[in-house]
Design an enzyme around this catalytic site. Structure first.
Site, PDB file in Angstrom:
ATOM      1  N   ASP B 103       0.981  -1.164   0.024  1.00 54.38           N
ATOM      2  CA  ASP B 103      -0.171   0.038   0.132  1.00 54.38           C
ATOM      3  C   ASP B 103       0.780   1.164   0.046  1.00 54.38           C
ATOM      4  O   ASP B 103       0.507   2.341   0.058  1.00 54.38           O
ATOM      5  CB  ASP B 103      -1.044   0.190   1.098  1.00 54.38           C
ATOM      6  CG  ASP B 103      -0.274   0.530   2.544  1.00 54.38           C
ATOM      7  OD1 ASP B 103       0.914  -0.107   2.663  1.00 54.38           O
ATOM      8  OD2 ASP B 103      -0.594   1.363   3.064  1.00 54.38           O
ATOM      9  N   GLU B 123       7.292  -6.152  -4.377  1.00 53.48           N
ATOM     10  CA  GLU B 123       5.865  -6.597  -4.001  1.00 53.48           C
ATOM     11  C   GLU B 123       5.568  -7.581  -5.240  1.00 53.48           C
ATOM     12  O   GLU B 123       5.540  -7.358  -6.376  1.00 53.48           O
ATOM     13  CB  GLU B 123       4.881  -5.538  -4.089  1.00 53.48           C
ATOM     14  CG  GLU B 123       3.213  -5.719  -4.045  1.00 53.48           C
ATOM     15  CD  GLU B 123       3.004  -6.427  -2.721  1.00 53.48           C
ATOM     16  OE1 GLU B 123       3.116  -6.125  -1.777  1.00 53.48           O
ATOM     17  OE2 GLU B 123       2.273  -7.622  -3.014  1.00 53.48           O
ATOM     18  N   GLY B 155       9.799 -11.749  -3.326  1.00 50.94           N
ATOM     19  CA  GLY B 155      10.937 -11.082  -2.323  1.00 50.94           C
ATOM     20  C   GLY B 155      11.921 -12.190  -1.980  1.00 50.94           C
ATOM     21  O   GLY B 155      13.049 -11.794  -1.755  1.00 50.94           O
ATOM     22  N   ASP B 172       7.389  -6.780   5.523  1.00 47.21           N
ATOM     23  CA  ASP B 172       6.051  -6.849   5.873  1.00 47.21           C
ATOM     24  C   ASP B 172       5.329  -8.045   5.085  1.00 47.21           C
ATOM     25  O   ASP B 172       4.615  -8.006   4.302  1.00 47.21           O
ATOM     26  CB  ASP B 172       5.700  -5.547   5.137  1.00 47.21           C
ATOM     27  CG  ASP B 172       4.103  -5.240   5.039  1.00 47.21           C
ATOM     28  OD1 ASP B 172       3.523  -6.288   6.263  1.00 47.21           O
ATOM     29  OD2 ASP B 172       3.607  -4.547   4.530  1.00 47.21           O
ATOM     30  N   ASP B 175       1.169 -13.904   6.705  1.00 51.41           N
ATOM     31  CA  ASP B 175       1.192 -15.088   7.529  1.00 51.41           C
ATOM     32  C   ASP B 175       2.108 -16.303   6.748  1.00 51.41           C
ATOM     33  O   ASP B 175       2.160 -16.298   5.479  1.00 51.41           O
ATOM     34  CB  ASP B 175      -0.078 -15.507   8.123  1.00 51.41           C
ATOM     35  CG  ASP B 175      -0.642 -14.464   9.014  1.00 51.41           C
ATOM     36  OD1 ASP B 175      -0.029 -13.804   9.602  1.00 51.41           O
ATOM     37  OD2 ASP B 175      -1.833 -14.616   9.366  1.00 51.41           O
TER      38      ASP B 175
END
EC number: 2.5.1.16
Lengths: 292, 292
Positions: B103, B123, B155, B172, B175
């Site tokens: 974001d 991303e 990543g 970031d 899970d």
């Protein structure tokens, strides 16, 4: 008791599905559902619906009118944080009063201080106490529990009879609707002030600083008119909506920021220790801004 | 787009009723529902379902596969807390990397440091970036945004090509299921170490310290094998289940506990300031005990 579950406030069960408890948070247009492993107890007292459930995520839970109040998995956070800030700050608390706190958690925390001679727990609904004793609070076997006196009365009336006789007062009031409304009046804060000894200290639960900021603001403002020392503080309680929760401590003489932290009964705590005690007074900037 | 709402993961609407978004938290046998004012966008990318909704309680929300990721009402907390601890601790961060963070919130926080020359945001899902740009992130008009380079890659692959060239790295990760699993391997931590300059610093989002403690424990343990300075820290994020959330910072040279806090860009923050910076390292006792 396991019949008619769909008629209990907050509970919902679809035919063969699991039973769920739904907590509605209108301020956030949000609902939180807990899967119920067992509905252990349900009754309707003169004041409210009282139930006890076992859940997977939070252990055993006391529920009033469909709203979770305290759980065995995270109840220690609330109990420790409403109790120890004032109890540690006061140098020798002998007489302690509590309005609300029907599950007896805070009174057991207060008993960890040797100076304590008497704890008055003022709870309007006797059934809450009895249900908690039966289902939530294991018998500690501690002889000192004889210090705890249960008083089944409206806290607003009881406080008016206390004059200069409480060293520490803990106010575990529910939201400002219905019977608890009087505990938000300016007059109530004056009664609280008058009930305390000359070095007395009071703590108020003051709601979510994220979605219900007026409670925190009004509590700080009202107490600041009366007490020389007023500090808001926060902690994170997973079962409370939004997690972050606020309290306000107001003191006539002793400043919590200068408390003798060796007084904290750390052997018997699970949340608070000297570092956590002090860090709880550090408010995130957005909360500081609310209070400007 | 407003048709077929009942087929979108997480969304539910009963005939004439309001549309709700349901977030399932299996670790707690809990569900959290948000009333949706408007479903603004929905698409299926090669990686996931991406949607944008307006809610009353939390403002605009980015939702991936039915799980809220960031909201306009409390997103600043996550963005500031994943970014400023490392950026303030490093004395002169020039090259910054981010894995995830689609974001763009953290990259804008990082831009508040004048020394920054380049920010690589890695991303895997280009559509997330484009949807956020369109719906979530107002154009800041800041010329320095030219420093931000978007890299649409996995990543885990990207990090292996970085050698000794990042001053600050922010991870970031979602899970540990599906595509993010590799970001939890011990080998990944080694790649991270190798990517950093000799005084580099990395921050990992490390999950709920209340209901998912193994992520926090494993992250601290893995980083402690490699870095001389490792500190977990916490903050309260209302839209994250349970509220309290953890991060881990690992540093080759600079200790966050000795950071020069005058470097914090406090004029432009809503959560963090010098006090909050330091208090975030104070873990409640039950979390300290998890890490013993």
């Amino acid at each position: 008791m396991t019949n008619n579950k769909n008629t209990l406030t907050g509970y919902y069960k679809e035919s063969d599905e699991d039973l769920w408890l739904w907590d509605d948070i209108p301020e956030l247009d949000m609902e939180v559902g807990y899967k119920v492993e067992a509905l252990l107890h349900y009754e309707r007292s003169p004041f409210q619906e009282i139930s006890i459930v076992d859940t997977q995520g939070f252990g055993r839970m006391l529920v009033l009118d469909g709203t979770p109040q305290v759980t065995t998995k995270d109840g220690f956070i609330y109990n420790e944080m409403i109790t120890h800030i004032a109890m540690t700050t006061h140098r020798e608390p002998k007489r302690v009063g509590m309005i609300g706190g029907g599950d007896c958690g805070p009174s057991r925390e207060a008993l960890k201080y040797e100076s304590v001679e008497q704890i008055d727990v003022v709870e309007i609904d006797q059934q809450v106490i009895e249900v908690c004793r039966r289902w939530m609070t294991k018998d500690s076997g501690d002889e000192r529990e004889a210090c705890i006196r249960m008083i089944y009365r409206d806290g607003y009336k009881w406080i008016q009879e206390q004059k200069n006789n409480l060293d520490v007062l803990l106010i575990d009031r529910s939201d400002p609707y219905g019977p608890a409304t009087s505990l938000y009046k300016q007059q109530f804060y004056q009664y609280v002030y008058d009930s305390l000894t000359e070095d007395g200290i009071v703590v108020f639960q003051s709601g979510s600083p994220f979605y219900n900021t007026s409670i925190l603001k009004n509590t700080v403002r009202s107490l600041s008119k009366l007490f020389p020392i007023v500090h808001p503080y926060v902690c994170s309680i997973p079962t409370f909506p939004g997690g972050i929760w606020s309290f306000v401590v107001a003191s006539k003489k002793w400043d919590p920021l200068q408390a003798d932290l060796t007084r904290l009964p750390c052997k018997d705590t699970k949340y608070i220790d000297p570092e956590t005690f002090l860090a709880s007074f550090v408010l995130p900037k957005y909360i500081k801004n609310i209070l400007k």
